[in-house]
Design a protein around this motif. Structure first.
Motif, PDB file in Angstrom:
ATOM      1  N   ILE A 195       0.452  -3.433  -4.249  1.00 16.33           N
ATOM      2  CA  ILE A 195       1.749  -2.761  -4.244  1.00 16.33           C
ATOM      3  C   ILE A 195       1.556  -1.274  -3.991  1.00 16.33           C
ATOM      4  O   ILE A 195       2.292  -0.661  -3.224  1.00 16.33           O
ATOM      5  CB  ILE A 195       2.458  -2.999  -5.596  1.00 16.33           C
ATOM      6  N   ILE A 196       0.560  -0.695  -4.634  1.00 18.84           N
ATOM      7  CA  ILE A 196       0.234   0.716  -4.418  1.00 18.84           C
ATOM      8  C   ILE A 196      -1.076   0.814  -3.643  1.00 18.84           C
ATOM      9  O   ILE A 196      -1.783  -0.181  -3.460  1.00 18.84           O
ATOM     10  CB  ILE A 196       0.108   1.488  -5.748  1.00 18.84           C
ATOM     11  N   ASN A 197      -1.404   2.043  -3.229  1.00 19.21           N
ATOM     12  CA  ASN A 197      -2.668   2.246  -2.546  1.00 19.21           C
ATOM     13  C   ASN A 197      -3.769   2.662  -3.515  1.00 19.21           C
ATOM     14  O   ASN A 197      -4.799   2.003  -3.602  1.00 19.21           O
ATOM     15  CB  ASN A 197      -2.525   3.282  -1.436  1.00 19.21           C
ATOM     16  N   ARG A 198      -3.511   3.738  -4.322  1.00 22.69           N
ATOM     17  CA  ARG A 198      -4.573   4.181  -5.224  1.00 22.69           C
ATOM     18  C   ARG A 198      -4.075   4.743  -6.555  1.00 22.69           C
ATOM     19  O   ARG A 198      -4.804   4.679  -7.540  1.00 22.69           O
ATOM     20  CB  ARG A 198      -5.442   5.263  -4.553  1.00 22.69           C
ATOM     21  N   GLU A 199      -2.881   5.325  -6.597  1.00 22.91           N
ATOM     22  CA  GLU A 199      -2.481   6.102  -7.770  1.00 22.91           C
ATOM     23  C   GLU A 199      -1.113   5.667  -8.285  1.00 22.91           C
ATOM     24  O   GLU A 199      -0.266   5.204  -7.519  1.00 22.91           O
ATOM     25  CB  GLU A 199      -2.430   7.593  -7.422  1.00 22.91           C
ATOM     26  N   MET A 200      -0.891   5.845  -9.585  1.00 24.31           N
ATOM     27  CA  MET A 200       0.395   5.472 -10.171  1.00 24.31           C
ATOM     28  C   MET A 200       1.533   6.353  -9.660  1.00 24.31           C
ATOM     29  O   MET A 200       2.696   5.951  -9.726  1.00 24.31           O
ATOM     30  CB  MET A 200       0.326   5.542 -11.695  1.00 24.31           C
ATOM     31  N   SER A 201       1.229   7.520  -9.122  1.00 30.61           N
ATOM     32  CA  SER A 201       2.277   8.351  -8.530  1.00 30.61           C
ATOM     33  C   SER A 201       2.912   7.668  -7.319  1.00 30.61           C
ATOM     34  O   SER A 201       4.003   8.040  -6.893  1.00 30.61           O
ATOM     35  CB  SER A 201       1.713   9.710  -8.114  1.00 30.61           C
ATOM     36  N   GLU A 202       2.238   6.647  -6.779  1.00 29.18           N
ATOM     37  CA  GLU A 202       2.755   5.907  -5.626  1.00 29.18           C
ATOM     38  C   GLU A 202       3.661   4.749  -6.052  1.00 29.18           C
ATOM     39  O   GLU A 202       4.328   4.140  -5.221  1.00 29.18           O
ATOM     40  CB  GLU A 202       1.578   5.340  -4.813  1.00 29.18           C
ATOM     41  N   PHE A 203       3.673   4.454  -7.357  1.00 31.18           N
ATOM     42  CA  PHE A 203       4.419   3.287  -7.839  1.00 31.18           C
ATOM     43  C   PHE A 203       5.934   3.434  -7.717  1.00 31.18           C
ATOM     44  O   PHE A 203       6.606   2.462  -7.329  1.00 31.18           O
ATOM     45  CB  PHE A 203       4.029   2.972  -9.283  1.00 31.18           C
ATOM     46  N   PRO A 204       6.531   4.598  -8.049  1.00 34.64           N
ATOM     47  CA  PRO A 204       7.994   4.675  -7.957  1.00 34.64           C
ATOM     48  C   PRO A 204       8.553   4.335  -6.582  1.00 34.64           C
ATOM     49  O   PRO A 204       9.597   3.672  -6.482  1.00 34.64           O
ATOM     50  CB  PRO A 204       8.285   6.135  -8.346  1.00 34.64           C
ATOM     51  N   SER A 205       7.885   4.762  -5.520  1.00 34.87           N
ATOM     52  CA  SER A 205       8.360   4.426  -4.171  1.00 34.87           C
ATOM     53  C   SER A 205       8.247   2.928  -3.911  1.00 34.87           C
ATOM     54  O   SER A 205       9.137   2.316  -3.295  1.00 34.87           O
ATOM     55  CB  SER A 205       7.563   5.198  -3.118  1.00 34.87           C
ATOM     56  N   ALA A 206       7.163   2.320  -4.370  1.00 32.44           N
ATOM     57  CA  ALA A 206       7.009   0.870  -4.221  1.00 32.44           C
ATOM     58  C   ALA A 206       8.081   0.134  -5.007  1.00 32.44           C
ATOM     59  O   ALA A 206       8.678  -0.835  -4.520  1.00 32.44           O
ATOM     60  CB  ALA A 206       5.618   0.442  -4.681  1.00 32.44           C
TER      61      ALA A 206
ATOM     62  N   HIS B 276       0.817  -1.215   0.000  1.00 30.15           N
ATOM     63  CA  HIS B 276       0.000   0.000   0.000  1.00 30.15           C
ATOM     64  C   HIS B 276       0.854   1.269   0.000  1.00 30.15           C
ATOM     65  O   HIS B 276       0.601   2.222   0.771  1.00 30.15           O
ATOM     66  CB  HIS B 276      -0.972   0.014   1.186  1.00 30.15           C
ATOM     67  N   SER B 277       1.868   1.268  -0.851  1.00 31.84           N
ATOM     68  CA  SER B 277       2.673   2.482  -1.013  1.00 31.84           C
ATOM     69  C   SER B 277       1.756   3.674  -1.263  1.00 31.84           C
ATOM     70  O   SER B 277       0.930   3.656  -2.172  1.00 31.84           O
ATOM     71  CB  SER B 277       3.635   2.296  -2.195  1.00 31.84           C
ATOM     72  N   GLY B 278       1.903   4.704  -0.433  1.00 31.95           N
ATOM     73  CA  GLY B 278       1.011   5.849  -0.605  1.00 31.95           C
ATOM     74  C   GLY B 278       0.883   6.670   0.652  1.00 31.95           C
ATOM     75  O   GLY B 278       1.856   6.866   1.390  1.00 31.95           O
ATOM     76  N   LEU B 279      -0.340   7.098   0.949  1.00 29.74           N
ATOM     77  CA  LEU B 279      -0.604   8.075   1.995  1.00 29.74           C
ATOM     78  C   LEU B 279      -0.056   7.657   3.349  1.00 29.74           C
ATOM     79  O   LEU B 279       0.579   8.450   4.050  1.00 29.74           O
ATOM     80  CB  LEU B 279      -2.113   8.311   2.088  1.00 29.74           C
ATOM     81  N   PHE B 280      -0.280   6.396   3.740  1.00 29.71           N
ATOM     82  CA  PHE B 280       0.112   5.953   5.077  1.00 29.71           C
ATOM     83  C   PHE B 280       1.389   5.125   5.078  1.00 29.71           C
ATOM     84  O   PHE B 280       1.856   4.715   6.144  1.00 29.71           O
ATOM     85  CB  PHE B 280      -1.021   5.150   5.719  1.00 29.71           C
ATOM     86  N   VAL B 281       1.922   4.852   3.892  1.00 24.46           N
ATOM     87  CA  VAL B 281       3.153   4.050   3.784  1.00 24.46           C
ATOM     88  C   VAL B 281       4.092   4.776   2.826  1.00 24.46           C
ATOM     89  O   VAL B 281       4.094   4.523   1.623  1.00 24.46           O
ATOM     90  CB  VAL B 281       2.862   2.616   3.295  1.00 24.46           C
TER      91      VAL B 281
ATOM     92  N   HIS C 237      -6.132  -3.108  -5.078  1.00 32.22           N
ATOM     93  CA  HIS C 237      -5.723  -1.705  -5.138  1.00 32.22           C
ATOM     94  C   HIS C 237      -4.842  -1.420  -6.355  1.00 32.22           C
ATOM     95  O   HIS C 237      -4.783  -0.278  -6.822  1.00 32.22           O
ATOM     96  CB  HIS C 237      -4.991  -1.310  -3.853  1.00 32.22           C
ATOM     97  N   ASP C 238      -4.201  -2.455  -6.871  1.00 33.08           N
ATOM     98  CA  ASP C 238      -3.347  -2.271  -8.043  1.00 33.08           C
ATOM     99  C   ASP C 238      -4.139  -2.003  -9.316  1.00 33.08           C
ATOM    100  O   ASP C 238      -3.572  -1.554 -10.318  1.00 33.08           O
ATOM    101  CB  ASP C 238      -2.462  -3.514  -8.249  1.00 33.08           C
ATOM    102  N   VAL C 239      -5.446  -2.284  -9.299  1.00 30.28           N
ATOM    103  CA  VAL C 239      -6.247  -2.043 -10.503  1.00 30.28           C
ATOM    104  C   VAL C 239      -7.018  -0.728 -10.425  1.00 30.28           C
ATOM    105  O   VAL C 239      -7.735  -0.374 -11.370  1.00 30.28           O
ATOM    106  CB  VAL C 239      -7.214  -3.213 -10.787  1.00 30.28           C
ATOM    107  N   ILE C 240      -6.889   0.009  -9.327  1.00 28.96           N
ATOM    108  CA  ILE C 240      -7.611   1.288  -9.225  1.00 28.96           C
ATOM    109  C   ILE C 240      -7.198   2.268 -10.337  1.00 28.96           C
ATOM    110  O   ILE C 240      -8.059   2.943 -10.916  1.00 28.96           O
ATOM    111  CB  ILE C 240      -7.420   1.907  -7.813  1.00 28.96           C
ATOM    112  N   PRO C 241      -5.895   2.357 -10.699  1.00 28.49           N
ATOM    113  CA  PRO C 241      -5.538   3.245 -11.818  1.00 28.49           C
ATOM    114  C   PRO C 241      -6.000   2.735 -13.182  1.00 28.49           C
ATOM    115  O   PRO C 241      -5.899   3.451 -14.178  1.00 28.49           O
ATOM    116  CB  PRO C 241      -4.002   3.286 -11.763  1.00 28.49           C
TER     117      PRO C 241
END
Length: 236
Positions: free
Chosen positions: A51-62, A20-25, A82-86
Motif C-alpha cells: 500500500i505504501i512505498n517506505r514510510e508511514m507519511s505515505e499512508f494518508p494518501s493511500a 506504492h504510495s510515495g515518491l513515484f505514486v 513494503h508495508d512492513v518497512i516502517p
C-alpha cells in the motif's frame, strides 16, 4: 471455480495491487488508480499488498485513494513487504484503525447472496519458510460448507505452492517482472510465477502486474488493475 454455486456466478472482484504510495505514486496518480478501479464497477475490491512505498507519511494518501474506491462489498487488504518497512504490523494496525479490513493471519467470512465468500490473508513474515508449513493456508479457512468459495489474498505468488485448499489466489509483488522482453527478463529470473493466470488442480492464481511503482521504469510489464469474474469450471 469448481462447484461454484449459481448465486456467485458472475461475482466480480477488482484486483488492485502494489499501490506504492510515495515518491513515484503521488495523489494525482492515486486518483487515476481509484478512478480506474471505480470504472470496473466490481462487487468487491481486493488489494494485495504494498500500500505504501517506505514510510508511514505515505499512508494518508493511500488511505484516501482506497476510500475513494467504491464497491458493494468494500475493500479487503493483505500485507506486502513494503508495508512492513516502517515496522512489523504498523501499516496493518493503521488500516484497522481506519476501518480498512486488513486480513492478517486470519479469514473473513463474507455473506454474499446466501453463500459464504471466505477471504484469507497472511502477514508478510509468515511467508518465510512456507515450504516447511504446508498447512499454513488451509489452517486459515474454516471447514468447507456447500457453496463456499475460498479466496487467498497473498502478496507473494510463491504461496501458490501450498494453496491447494483455496479456490482462487490473488497475488502481486512481482510488478509483472518489471523489465521483460517477452518471456525473458527479471520476472523469470526472480520468480516461479510473475504475471497472469496460473492453474493447478482446482486452484487458480492471478498475479497482478500492480498499478504503482517503487522504481519508475517498466518495460513489457505494464501497470494494471484486474477485473476477476467468478464462473463455474467446466467439467473435464
Amino acid at each position: 471455480i469448481a462447484n461454484l454455486p449459481p448465486e456467485l456466478e458472475g461475482f466480480t472482484i477488482a484486483h488492485v495491487s502494489d499501490l506504492h504510495s510515495g515518491l513515484f505514486v503521488g495523489p494525482a496518480r492515486l486518483k487515476i488508480i481509484s478512478d480506474a478501479a471505480n470504472d470496473l464497477k466490481a462487487d468487491l475490491v481486493a488489494l494485495t499488498g504494498d500500500i505504501i512505498n517506505r514510510e508511514m507519511s505515505e499512508f494518508p494518501s493511500a488511505l484516501a485513494a482506497i476510500q475513494r474506491i467504491e464497491s458493494r462489498y468494500g475493500p479487503y487488504l493483505c500485507e506486502g513487504n513494503h508495508d512492513v518497512i516502517p515496522g512489523w504490523g504498523v501499516v496493518a494496525r493503521a488500516c484497522i484503525q481506519n476501518q480498512l479490513p486488513m486480513i492478517y493471519n486470519s479469514c473473513m467470512a463474507l455473506p454474499v447472496r446466501g453463500r459464504r465468500l471466505l477471504l484469507g490473508g497472511l502477514s508478510w513474515n509468515r511467508i518465510f519458510g512456507y515450504e516447511n508449513h504446508p498447512g499454513m493456508v488451509s489452517d486459515l479457512f474454516p471447514p468447507r460448507e456447500e457453496g463456499d468459495v475460498r479466496i487467498l489474498l497473498a502478496h507473494h505468488p510463491h504461496l501458490f505452492d501450498i494453496a491447494e485448499s483455496a479456490d482462487l489466489v490473488l497475488s502481486g509483488h512481482t510488478h509483472g517482472g518489471q523489465i521483460m522482453f517477452g518471456d525473458i527478463g527479471l520476472g523469470r529470473l526472480r520468480f516461479k510465477y510473475w504475471s497472469g493466470r496460473y492453474q493447478r488442480g482446482n486452484t487458480t492464481m492471478i498475479v497482478s502486474n500492480g498499478c504503482g511503482d517503487w522504481f519508475p521504469c517498466r518495460i513489457g510489464a505494464p501497470a494494471e488493475i484486474g477485473l476477476v469474474r467468478l464462473t463455474k469450471a467446466q467439467a473435464a
